[in-house]
Design an enzyme around this catalytic site. Structure first.
Site, mmCIF file in Angstrom:
data_model
loop_
_atom_site.group_PDB
_atom_site.id
_atom_site.type_symbol
_atom_site.label_atom_id
_atom_site.label_comp_id
_atom_site.label_asym_id
_atom_site.label_seq_id
_atom_site.Cartn_x
_atom_site.Cartn_y
_atom_site.Cartn_z
ATOM 1 N N SER A 215 -5.504 17.548 -9.696
ATOM 2 C CA SER A 215 -4.571 17.075 -9.070
ATOM 3 C C SER A 215 -4.169 17.329 -7.638
ATOM 4 O O SER A 215 -4.778 18.473 -7.064
ATOM 5 C CB SER A 215 -3.199 17.619 -9.686
ATOM 6 N N ASN B 56 -3.914 -8.201 5.877
ATOM 7 C CA ASN B 56 -4.503 -7.435 7.140
ATOM 8 C C ASN B 56 -5.267 -8.153 7.874
ATOM 9 O O ASN B 56 -5.251 -8.083 9.281
ATOM 10 C CB ASN B 56 -5.439 -6.106 6.494
ATOM 11 N N ASP C 86 -10.539 -4.584 7.535
ATOM 12 C CA ASP C 86 -9.917 -5.765 7.804
ATOM 13 C C ASP C 86 -9.734 -6.173 8.906
ATOM 14 O O ASP C 86 -9.482 -7.485 9.563
ATOM 15 C CB ASP C 86 -8.588 -5.836 6.773
ATOM 16 N N THR D 240 -21.234 -3.088 8.215
ATOM 17 C CA THR D 240 -20.390 -2.237 9.258
ATOM 18 C C THR D 240 -20.977 -0.776 8.577
ATOM 19 O O THR D 240 -20.814 -0.555 7.546
ATOM 20 C CB THR D 240 -18.962 -2.522 8.945
ATOM 21 N N ASP E 238 0.745 -1.223 0.002
ATOM 22 C CA ASP E 238 -0.026 -0.137 -0.058
ATOM 23 C C ASP E 238 1.035 1.148 0.020
ATOM 24 O O ASP E 238 1.818 1.311 0.666
ATOM 25 C CB ASP E 238 -1.092 -0.100 1.331
ATOM 26 N N GLY F 256 -19.010 2.031 9.896
ATOM 27 C CA GLY F 256 -17.763 3.218 10.342
ATOM 28 C C GLY F 256 -18.176 3.629 11.708
ATOM 29 O O GLY F 256 -18.131 2.716 12.657
ATOM 30 N N GLY G 272 -3.198 -5.188 1.837
ATOM 31 C CA GLY G 272 -3.820 -6.465 1.250
ATOM 32 C C GLY G 272 -4.850 -7.134 2.090
ATOM 33 O O GLY G 272 -4.559 -7.111 3.515
ATOM 34 N N PHE H 112 -5.958 0.626 -7.843
ATOM 35 C CA PHE H 112 -5.174 -0.894 -7.357
ATOM 36 C C PHE H 112 -4.782 -1.464 -8.865
ATOM 37 O O PHE H 112 -5.506 -1.873 -9.474
ATOM 38 C CB PHE H 112 -6.413 -1.574 -6.767
#
Length: 293
Positions: free
Chosen positions: A36, A52, A252, A219, A12, A221, A48, A116
């Site tokens: 930008s 994790n 994760d 979930t 990452d 948050g 990943g 990714f």
């Protein structure tokens, strides 16, 4: 008891944008988007989903067995796993490829934009799941499309109960494929955005998904999570974090706690309580694998 964790290993690259994406992106100009972002903070972490989740489960005293692929640049990751005491038995190195790479940009509101590159992850289906006496539980987290499809079939054939956690891989599948995943899985977990997409693509409500499995967790948050069992919803409240530093890998970390609780035979609501606590600990540290209990 070991848990087989199917998913990605990735490096990452994490960047911090000190402003807000919403202030920089003009909704009426999305058709000619050209922006930008200045990112003063940048670092490279081990990540990943499989890596994790394995890190989290190991921190809680579990025995993770990650099943993933790395590229020719993956030697450092393999060594890290061994140093942590995490088995590399089901981690394959694929020549001529890079380990998956995630470029993650986080703004001051903890919104994230991610690019990714899958790399070696696209060969994850080369490793098969077979029944084994010490493997009692599993999870399918975001991975190569073929790997997710085949590993679900293999978990089912081996009689190993598993969590279906489609995550950012969910858009790769249509409604019929997602319904088939649900019918093979023992539990399903998604975040709130993924949950809405899962409902729309399958035509199934959260209550209906929970009746076809042993339970669904959505979930939310900082709002905690919803636990659905037999069509009934329970809200599990959040745990206040000491500090909000970096949300990367929180989901994760939560799933590692879920696996730990399921291994202990806990109710899904109790698993979610632990997940919320672990997520609150993780968010106070930078990177997906730099926190500790």
């Amino acid at each position: 008891m070991a848990a087989l964790i199917c998913g990605s290993f990735a490096f990452d690259t994490i960047m911090n944008f000190e402003g807000r994406f919403a202030d920089q992106i003009l909704p009426d100009q999305l058709h000619i988007l050209n922006v930008s972002f200045l990112v003063p903070g940048l670092r490279r972490d081990f990540g990943g989903c499989a890596g994790n989740i394995a890190y989290s489960l190991k921190a809680l005293g579990g025995a993770p067995l990650p099943m993933a692929t790395v590229g020719t640049d993956g030697a450092d990751y393999l060594q890290r796993l061994r140093t942590l005491g995490i088995s590399t038995e089901f981690v394959k190195q694929v020549e001529g490829t890079y380990t998956a790479q995630a470029m993650i940009m986080t703004d001051r509101d903890n919104n994230q934009i991610t690019a990714f590159h899958p790399g070696a992850m696209m060969q994850a289906h080369v490793t098969r799941i077979e029944a084994r006496s010490d493997i009692k539980l599993g999870i399918i987290s975001p991975d190569g499309r073929d790997a997710m499809l085949q590993h679900a079939e293999q978990f089912k054939a081996a009689g190993i109960p598993f969590v279906f956690d489609p995550g950012q891989g969910l858009p790769m599948f249509d409604g019929n494929e997602l319904t088939a995943f649900i019918d093979k899985a023992t539990w399903v977990t998604v975040n709130d955005y993924e949950g809405k997409m899962l409902n729309e693509r399958t035509g199934l409500t959260s209550a209906e998904i929970s009746r076809r499995t042993k339970g669904l967790v959505v979930t939310l948050g900082h709002e905690g999570c919803e636990v659905w069992v037999d069509g009934e919803k329970t809200h599990v409240p959040p745990v206040q974090a000491k500090e909000v530093v970096d949300p990367t890998g929180c989901g994760d970390a939560w799933r590692g706690a879920l696996l730990h609780g399921l291994e202990q035979g806990w109710s899904l609501a109790k698993c979610a309580e632990l997940g919320n606590k672990v997520g609150a600990i993780k968010i106070a540290s930078r990177g997906p694998q730099n926190w500790s209990l």
